[in-house]
Design an enzyme around this catalytic site. Sequence first.
Site, short mmCIF file in Angstrom:
data_model
loop_
_atom_site.label_atom_id
_atom_site.label_comp_id
_atom_site.label_asym_id
_atom_site.label_seq_id
_atom_site.Cartn_x
_atom_site.Cartn_y
_atom_site.Cartn_z
NE ARG A 104 0.01 24.43 -1.64
CZ ARG A 104 0.19 25.72 -1.38
NH1 ARG A 104 -0.81 26.56 -1.49
NH2 ARG A 104 1.38 26.16 -1.03
CG HIS B 162 5.43 25.28 -5.66
ND1 HIS B 162 4.45 25.83 -4.88
CD2 HIS B 162 6.38 24.86 -4.80
CE1 HIS B 162 4.78 25.73 -3.60
NE2 HIS B 162 5.95 25.15 -3.52
#
Length: 210
Positions: free
Chosen positions: A46, A98
């Site tokens: 992602r 992230h």
Amino acid sequence: MSDVDDLIAKNRQWALGKTEADPDFFSRLVRQQSPSYLWIGCSDSRVPANEIVGLDPGELFVHRNVANLAPPQDANYLSVLQYAVEVLKVRHILVVGHYGCGGVAAATDPAQHGLIDHWLSPIRYLAKERHVELAALPSDKARFDRLCELNVVRQVRNVASNPFVLAAWSTGRDLTVHGWCYSIENGLVSDLAVSISSASQAEALFNDEA
Ligand code: CO
């Protein structure tokens, strides 16, 4: 059509689209790659490096591993870093973590996961080291988010204390190490404001962090 044949078909479409928009696109890349940026990011599907920052092939040199680590003894990362700094002469090194990182979650999960537990041990130690700060946060989500950020800062520190990077700075090279954290929830990057462009800035940051 198999799943993989589908990828080949998508590749044909992509290459055609690139050539239609810019007939010299690939011939230019064959001659040279001269990216200004090295990206050190997580392997998570992602967090696709080029796509997030809107860069084309040839513009971003990329190293990815689980939980975006820059371990001082890892030959893979060190080879990429040396090439980026000494040969490509990148001007920016982006350490990009992230929120919601599975690697960071696994590092603090008491369950055993196998080999990855060895790889993730620097994050486990980091969580212990920063236990007081993390424990003071109001929720598990806040602690998880903060550990994702702290991991980025620690990897920025690793990069900024690397001998190839220090050697580049000692010759006056324009080279900045940045720490970013990307949100998979909204696609936005946050700059963690730990950018370092010299050995003296690195010292200052490390003193603050200690
Ligand atoms: Co991750």
